[in-house]
Design a protein around this motif. Structure first.
Motif, PDB file in Angstrom:
ATOM      1  N   ASN A   1       1.242  -1.189  -0.066  1.00  0.00           N
ATOM      2  CA  ASN A   1      -0.023   0.130  -0.180  1.00  0.00           C
ATOM      3  C   ASN A   1       0.791   1.271  -0.006  1.00  0.00           C
ATOM      4  O   ASN A   1       0.877   2.272  -0.718  1.00  0.00           O
TER       5      ASN A   1
ATOM      6  N   VAL B   1      -1.141  -1.353  -4.491  1.00  0.00           N
ATOM      7  CA  VAL B   1      -2.491  -1.830  -4.147  1.00  0.00           C
ATOM      8  C   VAL B   1      -3.290  -1.722  -5.464  1.00  0.00           C
ATOM      9  O   VAL B   1      -3.493  -0.607  -5.867  1.00  0.00           O
ATOM     10  N   GLY B   2      -4.097  -2.713  -5.883  1.00  0.00           N
ATOM     11  CA  GLY B   2      -4.846  -2.517  -7.182  1.00  0.00           C
ATOM     12  C   GLY B   2      -4.107  -3.071  -8.411  1.00  0.00           C
ATOM     13  O   GLY B   2      -4.540  -2.932  -9.425  1.00  0.00           O
ATOM     14  N   THR B   3      -2.632  -3.183  -8.458  1.00  0.00           N
ATOM     15  CA  THR B   3      -2.121  -3.561  -9.334  1.00  0.00           C
ATOM     16  C   THR B   3      -1.755  -5.240  -9.079  1.00  0.00           C
ATOM     17  O   THR B   3      -1.774  -5.837  -8.204  1.00  0.00           O
TER      18      THR B   3
ATOM     19  N   TYR C   1      -5.557  -7.688  -2.662  1.00  0.00           N
ATOM     20  CA  TYR C   1      -5.019  -6.829  -3.630  1.00  0.00           C
ATOM     21  C   TYR C   1      -5.776  -6.039  -4.732  1.00  0.00           C
ATOM     22  O   TYR C   1      -5.351  -5.046  -5.345  1.00  0.00           O
ATOM     23  N   LEU C   2      -6.595  -6.953  -5.398  1.00  0.00           N
ATOM     24  CA  LEU C   2      -7.349  -6.575  -6.726  1.00  0.00           C
ATOM     25  C   LEU C   2      -8.456  -5.764  -6.464  1.00  0.00           C
ATOM     26  O   LEU C   2      -9.498  -6.321  -5.728  1.00  0.00           O
ATOM     27  N   ARG C   3      -8.753  -4.473  -7.030  1.00  0.00           N
ATOM     28  CA  ARG C   3     -10.042  -3.817  -6.933  1.00  0.00           C
ATOM     29  C   ARG C   3     -10.924  -3.716  -7.997  1.00  0.00           C
ATOM     30  O   ARG C   3     -12.116  -3.829  -8.025  1.00  0.00           O
ATOM     31  N   ASP C   4     -10.303  -3.417  -9.196  1.00  0.00           N
ATOM     32  CA  ASP C   4     -10.779  -3.434 -10.405  1.00  0.00           C
ATOM     33  C   ASP C   4     -11.228  -4.435 -11.002  1.00  0.00           C
ATOM     34  O   ASP C   4     -10.181  -5.337 -11.206  1.00  0.00           O
TER      35      ASP C   4
ATOM     36  N   THR D   1      -8.563  -5.659 -13.471  1.00  0.00           N
ATOM     37  CA  THR D   1      -7.451  -6.379 -13.093  1.00  0.00           C
ATOM     38  C   THR D   1      -7.405  -7.656 -12.488  1.00  0.00           C
ATOM     39  O   THR D   1      -6.556  -8.356 -11.944  1.00  0.00           O
TER      40      THR D   1
END
Lengths: 321, 325
Positions: free
Chosen positions: A172, A177-179, A257-260, A263
């Protein structure tokens, strides 16, 4: 009680052989190095015909039980929505629609691509880094080696939950985070289980070979990279395949870790389909079933391509939990 | 003193003590170089250990003494998180669920994998085919296993209850009845025994033939041979499977989470499937109670250590290791 150093008939090393490592967690030494060849022997003992017949019948019945969920799943993926739950072996209405639909209902192609990227990066990096570390433990002799290796094994006993939160905070802080990065980058630093597995293998190689190369002026790195690694291909293959399986099926990290949706990896994507189309959602079970088939097929292919490595790896070291 | 001594031919007139010192020195130099190379090879793990294991352990121990929601700075609260755990009814629920799952699942898992391994050992050349059949489910992603559980164990028209119906058994509502959720998950988990089967089969095939021959000569029957030869010889592998699966069982997450938790999943009696790590995950990443979740993680670590320690102590008495007196 260490069953760690595999005693292969090795041309006696000039120096005293590797000392038995003290202070290893017992769980790690619980499995004596099994002779994997034993697996390839057919039935060893002459058994009565009756026994064998009984075993075959029992295995055939159990085999059906074990295979049927796959058959059920594949069969259901060719059924229209109204028939998914009809438990027929052969679909009453055979349709390819689900396989056309699933790509439109969800960015499944993207999920597959993401998973392939993560899997390749994770398994290649973990194989190289673990091999390096394993070589460090197998070839060099230095004070505290046994204790340090004990520490490597001890980290295997640590539940992931303990480090999960701070590791999340690290990624973070790095804005990752998110990648996809957190799903594989940790593998740059090797993994205890594979270090253990590869070290075993390195210890079984004749030391004289490396000493001779050193005398001929090869650098330490060249000895490792040009001589030790190529000899270690079977163990590298086991590592690679185990990690492919571990990463392809990893749900927890992807959830953290994945949000969208773009991804997502395949397991995370499949979970989102269960949420959207399952009992709590719109009841598109035919989509979930089809996505499950597409998620599972690569693993089945991997198994058939690398069956020997997987079976041998499991037999000699257990499977990474 | 430089190493003139090592010049070829120069050694003849040299005092022995000089030569010894020289050798000593060059050996020390070599070993220093050696340590440097070793460190270079070990460096990935050393860095990884410090960054991804040691520091996180220290930091999560600290976090467990704080209130932390990622957005604001951690606020020190002492042992309040641990005190709260003791009174949190969901912790008790999650612990109970997890204990039930582990206590029932592990023995079943071991028995099923042992039975399959024994059958495979007797199957002659067909064993490699069946080995594949039993191992394949292990390759299935746990998410897909969770999906299969929901489908096959569906109370109304799932395959399991349909088959039970043929035998006149009215199957329970596996996925909705709180009393049957965990047994259902346990049955589903038995589908993935493949790895344990392989380990036990390898162990069985490693039992030296002579032992069986001498047992036969001594007139031992099947039962006696099993108890005095087979079981002791495969006990290390059995013990390994028990330990590994206990540790895995206490951390069970994937299949249950897939089937019962996540976005918009409120239609189920998911209290029955609330395992410890699932609750921990919710606290950490859904409610952002990072301090509380850290305390939970250390609680789990403690439980795993105690359980493993007990298993190790018991195994000292029960497990036979070759080469031990």
């Amino acid at each position: 009680m260490t069953g760690l150093d595999v005693d292969l008939p090795v041309g006696g090393p000039a120096a005293p052989g590797p000392k038995r490592d003290a202070a290893l967690p017992a769980a790690a030494t619980a499995v004596p190095p099994t002779d994997v060849e034993a697996l390839r022997r057919g039935g060893r003992r002459r058994r009565g015909k009756a026994t064998r017949l009984f075993a075959w019948v029992a295995l055939a019945l159990l085999g059906v039980v074990f295979v049927y969920p796959f058959v059920w799943l594949v069969s259901a993926s060719f059924k229209p929505r109204s028939e998914v739950f009809d438990n027929r072996l052969i679909p009453e209405t055979f349709t390819f629609d689900n396989y056309v639909q699933v790509w439109q209902e969800a960015p499944l192609a993207l999920w597959l691509l993401n998973t392939v990227i993560v899997t390749v990066l994770a398994s290649v990096t973990v194989t190289i880094s673990s091999a390096m570390v394993a070589w460090g433990f197998a070839y060099f002799r230095f004070r505290g080696r046994g204790a340090l290796f004990g520490l490597v094994l001890a980290t295997m006993m640590l539940p992931g939950a303990v480090t999960m939160i701070p590791v999340f905070l690290i990624w973070n802080g790095l804005g990752q985070v998110g990648t996809l990065t957190p799903l594989w980058a940790g593998n740059l630093f090797g993994s205890a289980f594979y270090i253990f597995l590869l070290r075993q293998f390195f210890l079984g190689l004749p030391r004289d070979l490396f000493e001779a190369a050193r005398v001929d002026g090869a650098s330490q790195w060249a000895v490792f990279w040009r001589i030790a690694l190529p000899l270690c291909k079977p163990a590298l293959a086991v590592t690679l395949v185990f990690e492919v399986q571990a990463v392809w099926t990893d749900l927890m990290r992807a959830l953290i870790y994945l949000r969208d949706t773009e991804t997502f990896t395949v397991p995370r994507g499949l979970k989102s389909l269960v949420d959207a189309f399952g009992f709590g959602g719109e009841w598109h079970w035919e989509i979930i079933v089809t996505a499950s088939v597409i998620t599972t097929i690569p693993m089945i292919i991997v198994f058939f391509l690398a069956q020997r490595q997987i079976i041998d790896g499991v037999a000699s070291t257990g499977l990474k939990g | 003193m430089t190493s003139t001594a090592s010049r070829v031919g120069g050694g003849a007139r040299q005092r022995p003590s000089d030569a010894r010192q020289e050798r000593e020195r060059s050996r020390r130099r070599a070993s220093r170089r050696n340590v440097r190379s070793a460190l270079l090879f070990l460096s990935p793990w050393l860095i990884g250990f410090l960054v991804f294991t040691a520091w996180p352990m220290i930091y999560s121990a600290y976090l467990s003494l704080t209130d932390y929601d990622v957005i604001n700075d951690p606020e020190f609260v002492g042992l309040a998180n641990y005190a709260e755990m003791a009174t949190d009814p969901k912790i008790l629920l999650a612990l109970g669920n997890t204990a039930f799952f582990t206590v029932v699942q592990v023995p079943l898992y071991v028995l099923v994998s042992l039975a399959l391994a024994l059958l495979l050992d007797r199957a002659g050349r067909a064993s490699s085919f069946f080995r594949t059949v039993f191992f394949l489910p292990k390759m299935t992603p746990p998410v897909a296993v969770g999906v299969l559980f929901l489908l096959l164990f569906n109370g109304q028209n799932g395959l399991v209850n349909t088959v039970l119906g043929w035998f006149g058994i009215d199957g329970p509502a596996w996925t909705t009845d709180p009393a049957w959720v965990k047994p259902g998950l346990i049955f589903m988990s038995l589908w993935t025994v493949g790895a344990s089967v392989i380990i036990l089969l390898a162990a069985l095939r490693n039992v030296p033939e002579q032992l069986y021959e001498s047992a036969k000569l001594d007139g031992a029957g099947f039962w006696r041979t099993s108890m005095s030869v087979t079981l002791p010889m495969i006990s290390p592998a059995l013990f390994f499977i028990i330990i590994v699966n206990t540790i895995a069982g206490l951390q069970t997450f994937d299949e249950a989470y897939t089937a019962f938790f996540g976005a918009g999943n409120t239609t189920y009696s998911n209290d029955a499937a609330l395992f410890y790590v699932i609750y921990l995950f919710q606290q950490a990443f859904e409610f952002l109670h990072m301090g509380y979740a850290s305390a939970m993680a250390w609680g789990l670590f403690l439980v795993i250590m105690i359980v493993t320690a007990i298993q190790l102590i018991v195994s000292r008495r029960l497990v036979y290791y070759e080469g031990e007196r």
